[in-house]
Design a protein around this motif. Structure first.
Motif, PDB file in Angstrom:
ATOM      1  N   LEU A  31      45.698  53.456  16.037  1.00 50.79           N
ATOM      2  CA  LEU A  31      44.739  52.430  16.452  1.00 50.79           C
ATOM      3  C   LEU A  31      43.949  52.786  17.704  1.00 50.79           C
ATOM      4  N   MET A  32      44.483  53.686  18.522  1.00 57.46           N
ATOM      5  CA  MET A  32      43.815  53.989  19.792  1.00 57.46           C
ATOM      6  C   MET A  32      42.532  54.774  19.558  1.00 57.46           C
ATOM      7  N   GLY A  33      41.453  54.291  20.152  1.00 53.80           N
ATOM      8  CA  GLY A  33      40.165  54.945  20.002  1.00 53.80           C
ATOM      9  C   GLY A  33      39.893  55.946  21.105  1.00 53.80           C
ATOM     10  N   PRO A  34      38.795  56.702  20.998  1.00 55.47           N
ATOM     11  CA  PRO A  34      38.478  57.735  21.986  1.00 55.47           C
ATOM     12  C   PRO A  34      38.163  57.186  23.372  1.00 55.47           C
ATOM     13  N   ASN A  35      37.852  55.893  23.462  1.00 52.08           N
ATOM     14  CA  ASN A  35      37.545  55.286  24.757  1.00 52.08           C
ATOM     15  C   ASN A  35      38.777  54.716  25.448  1.00 52.08           C
ATOM     16  N   GLY A  36      39.975  54.980  24.896  1.00 53.30           N
ATOM     17  CA  GLY A  36      41.186  54.489  25.525  1.00 53.30           C
ATOM     18  C   GLY A  36      41.497  53.035  25.225  1.00 53.30           C
ATOM     19  N   LYS A  37      40.838  52.466  24.230  1.00 56.68           N
ATOM     20  CA  LYS A  37      41.094  51.098  23.801  1.00 56.68           C
ATOM     21  C   LYS A  37      41.420  51.089  22.307  1.00 56.68           C
ATOM     22  N   ALA A  38      42.282  50.156  21.905  1.00 53.98           N
ATOM     23  CA  ALA A  38      42.639  50.058  20.498  1.00 53.98           C
ATOM     24  C   ALA A  38      41.477  49.498  19.685  1.00 53.98           C
ATOM     25  N   THR A  39      41.348  49.961  18.455  1.00 55.80           N
ATOM     26  CA  THR A  39      40.251  49.540  17.581  1.00 55.80           C
ATOM     27  C   THR A  39      40.633  48.358  16.694  1.00 55.80           C
ATOM     28  N   ALA A  40      41.891  47.931  16.746  1.00 55.81           N
ATOM     29  CA  ALA A  40      42.358  46.741  16.025  1.00 55.81           C
ATOM     30  C   ALA A  40      43.585  46.213  16.753  1.00 55.81           C
ATOM     31  N   ASP A  41      43.970  44.978  16.454  1.00 53.69           N
ATOM     32  CA  ASP A  41      45.144  44.374  17.070  1.00 53.69           C
ATOM     33  C   ASP A  41      46.408  44.829  16.354  1.00 53.69           C
ATOM     34  N   LEU A  42      47.531  44.726  17.058  1.00 54.44           N
ATOM     35  CA  LEU A  42      48.823  45.142  16.516  1.00 54.44           C
ATOM     36  C   LEU A  42      49.719  43.941  16.257  1.00 54.44           C
ATOM     37  N   GLY A  43      50.319  43.914  15.073  1.00 55.15           N
ATOM     38  CA  GLY A  43      51.386  42.972  14.761  1.00 55.15           C
ATOM     39  C   GLY A  43      52.655  43.746  14.472  1.00 55.15           C
ATOM     40  N   VAL A  44      53.803  43.129  14.676  1.00 54.78           N
ATOM     41  CA  VAL A  44      55.078  43.822  14.498  1.00 54.78           C
ATOM     42  C   VAL A  44      56.067  42.945  13.753  1.00 54.78           C
TER      43      VAL A  44
END
Length: 252
Positions: A31-44
């Motif tokens: 999920l981590m993008g090249p800008n250091g931010k995730a591109t989607a939310d995480l559920g567990v």
């Protein structure tokens, strides 16, 4: 990792990891993008062995409660760690949600892969621990912080983003939203005493457990030492660890 990345690229705004710390780490790295931010939310949905990441996120043990949370609109932003290391002589990189480190913890992960013990999911780790603990020697580390460098002789140096590591509550005051790591150095006279003191730390003031709060640290050693990332061996020292503040949104 690839499935999580594909899902985010296809426009899904929530990707759910069903598993333990290793599975969550794979999804986070996808999920981590090249800008250091995730591109989607995480559920567990927690189904792993140690479940340190789930513990640090205060997720319920109940499957039903986990699923109910997934349809909640509530989100919380948490820090992500990034570690740069060597792998077969080449530079490598990995994101982590919970912890990373070198020494006994990483060596235990490697030994557990070769160990068979019929005690359920934790059997390989119990067997590896019993085999290694009596003769394991402390290692030499050099830790470089932003303002100083320190030489340490320790069994393990752990770079933790949360309160739990290895199912042990190392630091009840840790916060995954404060932009800081807890760099924990474990160096009692014996490893068994180290673990005993760790389990008793909440009662008698963290004896012999050194914790430094920082947003970055470089770890080196004269010895060949593996680096574990969220419980999986990823590479070797030297390694550089940095915090990415509030880089991931997680279902609260």
């Amino acid at each position: 990792m690839e499935l999580a990345r594909e899902a985010a690229d296809q426009g899904y705004d929530l990707v759910v990891a069903v598993g333990g710390d290793g599975t969550i780490n794979e999804v986070v790295n996808g999920l981590m993008g090249p800008n250091g931010k995730a591109t989607a939310d995480l559920g567990v949905i927690r189904t792993g062995t140690a479940n340190d990441s789930a513990r640090n996120l205060d997720l319920p043990t109940s499957l039903l409660k986990n699923c109910r949370r997934l349809v909640s609109p509530e989100r919380t932003e948490v820090d992500i760690g990034i570690v740069e290391f060597l792998r077969e002589g080449q530079a490598g990189q990995r994101f982590f949600l919970n912890d990373a480190g070198a020494g006994f913890d990483a060596d235990l992960m490697e030994e557990a892969k070769k160990t068979v013990l019929p005690l359920g999911p934790k059997g390989p780790y119990v067997g590896a621990f019993l085999k290694m603990a009596p003769t394991y020697d402390p290692k030499d580390f050099t830790l470089s912080f932003r303002d100083r460098q320190e030489a340490r002789r320790a069994y393990t140096v752990l770079v933790s983003n949360g309160r739990y590591a290895g199912s042990i509550l190392f630091d009840p005051g840790a916060d995954m939203r404060d932009g800081q790591f807890e760099v924990i150095t474990l160096d009692p006279p014996t490893l068994l005493r180290c673990l005993a003191e760790t389990y008793l730390a909440r009662l008698d003031g963290y004896p012999r457990i050194d914790c430094v709060r920082t947003d970055a640290v470089r770890m080196e050693s004269r010895q060949r030492l593996s680096v574990q990332v969220d419980g999986e061996v990823a590479g070797e020292l030297p390694a550089q660890f940095r915090v990415l503040p509030r880089a991931l949104r997680v279902v609260a």
